[in-house]
Design a protein around this motif. Structure first.
Motif, PDB file in Angstrom:
ATOM      1  N   PRO A  90      58.278  32.980  37.700  1.00 32.74           N
ATOM      2  CA  PRO A  90      57.103  33.101  36.812  1.00 32.74           C
ATOM      3  C   PRO A  90      57.511  32.911  35.356  1.00 32.74           C
ATOM      4  CG  PRO A  90      57.178  34.910  38.392  1.00 32.74           C
ATOM      5  CD  PRO A  90      58.501  34.209  38.479  1.00 32.74           C
ATOM      6  N   SER A  91      56.652  32.281  34.601  1.00 33.15           N
ATOM      7  CA  SER A  91      56.925  32.101  33.177  1.00 33.15           C
ATOM      8  C   SER A  91      56.605  33.382  32.419  1.00 33.15           C
ATOM      9  CB  SER A  91      56.083  30.945  32.617  1.00 33.15           C
ATOM     10  OG  SER A  91      54.708  31.318  32.608  1.00 33.15           O
ATOM     11  N   GLN A  92      57.053  33.442  31.179  1.00 30.85           N
ATOM     12  CA  GLN A  92      56.753  34.595  30.335  1.00 30.85           C
ATOM     13  C   GLN A  92      55.246  34.747  30.149  1.00 30.85           C
ATOM     14  OE1 GLN A  92      57.910  34.253  26.199  1.00 30.85           O
ATOM     15  NE2 GLN A  92      58.498  36.413  26.135  1.00 30.85           N
ATOM     16  N   VAL A  93      54.552  33.633  30.007  1.00 29.94           N
ATOM     17  CA  VAL A  93      53.090  33.665  29.830  1.00 29.94           C
ATOM     18  C   VAL A  93      52.413  34.298  31.044  1.00 29.94           C
ATOM     19  CG1 VAL A  93      51.017  32.232  29.600  1.00 29.94           C
ATOM     20  CG2 VAL A  93      53.058  31.690  28.270  1.00 29.94           C
ATOM     21  N   THR A  94      52.860  33.930  32.243  1.00 24.46           N
ATOM     22  CA  THR A  94      52.274  34.488  33.468  1.00 24.46           C
ATOM     23  C   THR A  94      52.542  35.980  33.564  1.00 24.46           C
ATOM     24  OG1 THR A  94      52.562  32.374  34.605  1.00 24.46           O
ATOM     25  CG2 THR A  94      52.221  34.311  35.984  1.00 24.46           C
ATOM     26  N   TYR A  95      53.774  36.384  33.268  1.00 30.21           N
ATOM     27  CA  TYR A  95      54.112  37.809  33.289  1.00 30.21           C
ATOM     28  C   TYR A  95      53.214  38.602  32.341  1.00 30.21           C
ATOM     29  CZ  TYR A  95      58.437  37.986  36.089  1.00 30.21           C
ATOM     30  OH  TYR A  95      59.356  37.995  37.112  1.00 30.21           O
ATOM     31  N   ILE A  96      53.088  38.110  31.119  1.00 31.21           N
ATOM     32  CA  ILE A  96      52.324  38.836  30.103  1.00 31.21           C
ATOM     33  C   ILE A  96      50.850  38.911  30.484  1.00 31.21           C
ATOM     34  CG2 ILE A  96      51.490  38.684  27.723  1.00 31.21           C
ATOM     35  CD1 ILE A  96      54.303  37.779  26.921  1.00 31.21           C
ATOM     36  N   LEU A  97      50.334  37.830  31.040  1.00 35.71           N
ATOM     37  CA  LEU A  97      48.940  37.822  31.492  1.00 35.71           C
ATOM     38  C   LEU A  97      48.695  38.930  32.511  1.00 35.71           C
ATOM     39  CD1 LEU A  97      46.299  36.112  31.207  1.00 35.71           C
ATOM     40  CD2 LEU A  97      47.052  34.859  33.233  1.00 35.71           C
ATOM     41  N   VAL A  98      49.607  39.061  33.467  1.00 30.11           N
ATOM     42  CA  VAL A  98      49.476  40.085  34.504  1.00 30.11           C
ATOM     43  C   VAL A  98      49.675  41.480  33.905  1.00 30.11           C
ATOM     44  CG1 VAL A  98      50.510  40.997  36.618  1.00 30.11           C
ATOM     45  CG2 VAL A  98      50.146  38.530  36.376  1.00 30.11           C
ATOM     46  N   LEU A  99      50.642  41.619  33.017  1.00 27.47           N
ATOM     47  CA  LEU A  99      50.894  42.915  32.380  1.00 27.47           C
ATOM     48  C   LEU A  99      49.669  43.414  31.626  1.00 27.47           C
ATOM     49  CD1 LEU A  99      54.510  42.839  30.874  1.00 27.47           C
ATOM     50  CD2 LEU A  99      53.580  44.525  32.460  1.00 27.47           C
ATOM     51  N   GLN A 100      49.050  42.547  30.865  1.00 32.71           N
ATOM     52  CA  GLN A 100      47.887  42.944  30.074  1.00 32.71           C
ATOM     53  C   GLN A 100      46.742  43.412  30.972  1.00 32.71           C
ATOM     54  OE1 GLN A 100      47.211  39.422  27.720  1.00 32.71           O
ATOM     55  NE2 GLN A 100      48.543  40.123  26.057  1.00 32.71           N
ATOM     56  N   GLU A 101      46.537  42.713  32.085  1.00 29.98           N
ATOM     57  CA  GLU A 101      45.466  43.107  32.994  1.00 29.98           C
ATOM     58  C   GLU A 101      45.795  44.429  33.687  1.00 29.98           C
ATOM     59  OE1 GLU A 101      41.720  42.829  34.741  1.00 29.98           O
ATOM     60  OE2 GLU A 101      42.648  41.817  33.027  1.00 29.98           O
ATOM     61  N   LEU A 102      47.067  44.640  34.028  1.00 34.97           N
ATOM     62  CA  LEU A 102      47.480  45.911  34.633  1.00 34.97           C
ATOM     63  C   LEU A 102      47.213  47.074  33.680  1.00 34.97           C
ATOM     64  CD1 LEU A 102      50.825  44.791  36.307  1.00 34.97           C
ATOM     65  CD2 LEU A 102      48.834  45.708  37.519  1.00 34.97           C
ATOM     66  N   CYS A 103      47.489  46.867  32.401  1.00 30.29           N
ATOM     67  CA  CYS A 103      47.228  47.916  31.417  1.00 30.29           C
ATOM     68  C   CYS A 103      45.731  48.195  31.313  1.00 30.29           C
ATOM     69  CB  CYS A 103      47.785  47.517  30.057  1.00 30.29           C
ATOM     70  SG  CYS A 103      49.580  47.541  29.970  1.00 30.29           S
ATOM     71  N   ARG A 104      44.924  47.150  31.294  1.00 33.60           N
ATOM     72  CA  ARG A 104      43.477  47.342  31.205  1.00 33.60           C
ATOM     73  C   ARG A 104      42.932  48.094  32.410  1.00 33.60           C
ATOM     74  NH1 ARG A 104      43.473  42.312  28.167  1.00 33.60           N
ATOM     75  NH2 ARG A 104      43.720  41.076  30.059  1.00 33.60           N
ATOM     76  N   LYS A 105      43.560  47.864  33.569  1.00 37.92           N
ATOM     77  CA  LYS A 105      43.107  48.525  34.803  1.00 37.92           C
ATOM     78  C   LYS A 105      43.748  49.898  35.006  1.00 37.92           C
ATOM     79  CE  LYS A 105      40.695  45.024  36.628  1.00 37.92           C
ATOM     80  NZ  LYS A 105      39.282  45.082  37.027  1.00 37.92           N
ATOM     81  N   GLY A 106      44.674  50.273  34.107  1.00 42.18           N
ATOM     82  CA  GLY A 106      45.338  51.567  34.242  1.00 42.18           C
ATOM     83  C   GLY A 106      46.374  51.613  35.359  1.00 42.18           C
ATOM     84  N   LYS A 107      46.894  50.467  35.771  1.00 41.58           N
ATOM     85  CA  LYS A 107      47.892  50.403  36.850  1.00 41.58           C
ATOM     86  C   LYS A 107      49.291  50.470  36.246  1.00 41.58           C
ATOM     87  CE  LYS A 107      44.728  49.455  40.048  1.00 41.58           C
ATOM     88  NZ  LYS A 107      44.448  50.320  41.214  1.00 41.58           N
ATOM     89  N   HIS A 108      49.672  51.661  35.780  1.00 35.35           N
ATOM     90  CA  HIS A 108      50.911  51.790  35.026  1.00 35.35           C
ATOM     91  C   HIS A 108      52.158  51.637  35.897  1.00 35.35           C
ATOM     92  CE1 HIS A 108      47.756  54.107  32.866  1.00 35.35           C
ATOM     93  NE2 HIS A 108      48.167  53.290  31.912  1.00 35.35           N
TER      94      HIS A 108
END
Length: 307
Positions: free
Chosen positions: A236-254
């Motif tokens: 996965p690229s850095q962009v893909t990782y960050i995209l997923v990370l941001q959504e996890l934070c929004r969903k509270g999936k720490h």
């Protein structure tokens, strides 16, 4: 190699290099004409019309980056000249000219219907469109300039039914377009079809699909796709990782966010400042701790289940 004089006739300028021009020399010429896009376009078309000219696909790709936006009048003239030349009923259309001109027209044309008209006229001139020609038109259709993914789908269906068979690039273009259009279900179906047909799936394919799925809120499916990426040897690229990370934070999936962050750190990837702050703030609020403590938990310790 070339005295860069925008008033110098193109033929005279090209006569300073080997003749007939070979692709390598013309690429060098075009690279040296970045300040003169009209002259570069004329040089390409002039060279393609010369007897025994050896065409290289790199030539078309060299032109597109030097066309400024918004498009100047010189490009308008190029489009008008190309259209008039292409559409003359009795005008010869050598195969060597088709690909670079179609590529340039797809890049520069204002109206997608004009591109389709040019494309469909190929058969009237006795030329059978190749998969590369279809892909060029599909790429224009899904671009942000034209945003006509439905027409890209029609072209793709035509390829499936009548040929030429779509290749991996065809699938990638349409998956990207469907993702941008928000049709993640059809994008995923095409992805599964692509895998079933043993086409190579690259990082760009996964990234487009993951981005589309995240926009529909199907986070678990996006995480599953990331696992599939690594399982299939695609990083996965850095962009893909960050995209997923941001959504996890929004969903509270720490817990998942911490795991993804560890994966990034294991691959020596950094997190941009906005995502960094989002992670800390989200975890701080979820656990009721100071942001400094949340920072320590995320970045100085191995993550524990339950975060």
């Amino acid at each position: 190699m070339l005295q860069q004089n925008s008033n110098q006739p193109v033929g005279a300028a090209l006569s300073q290099i080997s003749f007939p021009p070979v692709p390598e020399h013309l690429i060098s010429l075009i690279d040296n004409l970045q300040k003169y896009p009209q002259l570069a376009l004329q040089a390409l078309i002039w060279s393609l019309r010369q007897p025994n000219f050896q065409y290289s696909p790199l030539l078309g790709s060299r032109i597109a980056p030097i066309l400024p936006a918004p498009k100047p009048p010189s490009v308008d003239r190029f489009l008008a000249d190309t259209y008039a030349f292409w559409m003359q009923p009795d005008a010869p259309l050598p195969a060597a000219i088709v690909e670079p001109l179609l590529s340039l027209y797809c890049y520069a044309a204002f109206a997608f219907d004009e591109i389709l008209e040019i494309f469909h006229s190929m058969r009237e001139k006795g030329l059978t469109p190749t998969v590369n020609h279809f892909n060029q038109v599909m790429q224009a259709a899904v671009s942000k300039q034209h945003n006509q993914t439905d027409k890209a789908q029609l072209l793709f269906k035509h390829m499936v039914k009548n040929g030429p068979p779509p290749n991996a690039t065809s699938y990638n273009i349409l998956i990207y377009g469907l993702g941008e259009a928000g049709d993640s279900a059809e994008a995923l179906r095409l992805f599964e079809e692509m895998v079933a047909n043993d086409f190579s799936v690259n990082e760009a394919t996964y990234s487009s699909l993951i981005s589309s799925i995240i926009r529909t809120g199907e986070l678990e499916k996006a995480l599953w796709l990331m696992q599939q990426m690594r399982y299939n040897g695609v990083k996965p690229s850095q962009v893909t990782y960050i995209l997923v990370l941001q959504e996890l934070c929004r969903k509270g999936k720490h817990q998942y966010a911490a795991s993804v962050l560890n994966d990034m750190q294991a691959e020596d990837m950094s997190v941009d400042a906005d995502t960094h702050q989002m992670l800390i703030t989200s975890l701080s609020k979820a656990l009721g701790v100071e942001e400094s403590e949340a920072f320590r938990m995320l970045f100085t310790q191995k993550q524990q289940p339950g975060i």
